[in-house]
Design a protein around this motif. Structure first.
Motif, PDB file in Angstrom:
ATOM      1  N   LEU A   1       1.092  -1.187   0.123  1.00 28.41           N
ATOM      2  CA  LEU A   1      -0.027   0.110   0.041  1.00 28.41           C
ATOM      3  C   LEU A   1       0.852   1.421   0.100  1.00 28.41           C
ATOM      4  CD1 LEU A   1      -2.783   1.294   0.279  1.00 28.41           C
ATOM      5  CD2 LEU A   1      -2.173   1.293   2.672  1.00 28.41           C
TER       6      LEU A   1
ATOM      7  N   SER B   1      -6.521   3.366  -3.060  1.00 32.34           N
ATOM      8  CA  SER B   1      -5.521   2.569  -2.758  1.00 32.34           C
ATOM      9  C   SER B   1      -6.106   1.666  -1.572  1.00 32.34           C
ATOM     10  CB  SER B   1      -4.285   3.342  -2.374  1.00 32.34           C
ATOM     11  OG  SER B   1      -3.827   4.103  -3.152  1.00 32.34           O
TER      12      SER B   1
ATOM     13  N   PHE C   1      -7.423  -3.123  -0.295  1.00 32.45           N
ATOM     14  CA  PHE C   1      -6.431  -3.424   1.031  1.00 32.45           C
ATOM     15  C   PHE C   1      -7.193  -4.529   1.902  1.00 32.45           C
ATOM     16  CE2 PHE C   1      -4.616  -2.989   5.006  1.00 32.45           C
ATOM     17  CZ  PHE C   1      -3.259  -2.927   4.797  1.00 32.45           C
TER      18      PHE C   1
END
Length: 133
Positions: free
Chosen positions: A25, A47, A51
């Protein structure tokens, strides 16, 4: 001049596979913050979409991630033809900070720092230098 070097030590902790998504990340954010014109929030939230939820306990606070993006973007841009900007050539006190500049090497220091080194009998270095191409 004597030099003292410490030998590398063995790792004393087990690997933590939960940290891999956090590292990925951070790498993704770092790549996007430099090349993208997107806002800080857009970079961070897009982003985070992919995750894994299982690794969220290892994430830094959201504000810390946003601050990292903002800090990177505040770095003054330089070009090879212009050299360094004026704010990188002087300290906050107005002292000259740029000792030497070539195409492949830049040395930063002040006259007072050089004087302190000259007066010191022993110099210690920990090897935490950043080298950029």
């Amino acid at each position: 001049m004597d030099a003292f070097l410490s030998q590398p030590t063995d790792h004393n902790h087990a690997p933590n596979p939960e940290r891999i998504p956090v590292i990925e990340l951070r790498n993704e954010i770092k790549a996007r913050e430099v090349t993208s014109e997107e806002s800080t929030s857009v970079i961070l939230h897009s982003s985070l979409r992919t995750f894994p939820l299982s690794a969220t306990s290892k994430l830094p606070r959201t504000e810390m991630l946003k601050q990292k993006i903002r800090r990177q973007r505040q770095t003054p841009a330089t070009t090879s033809t212009d050299g360094l900007t004026d704010d990188l050539r002087k300290t906050y006190r107005g002292e000259d900070f740029l000792l030497h500049e070539e195409k492949n090497m830049i040395i930063f220091t002040t006259k007072s720092n050089l004087s302190a080194l000259k007066q010191s009998k022993h110099w210690f270095a920990d090897g935490t230098f950043k080298v950029c191409d």
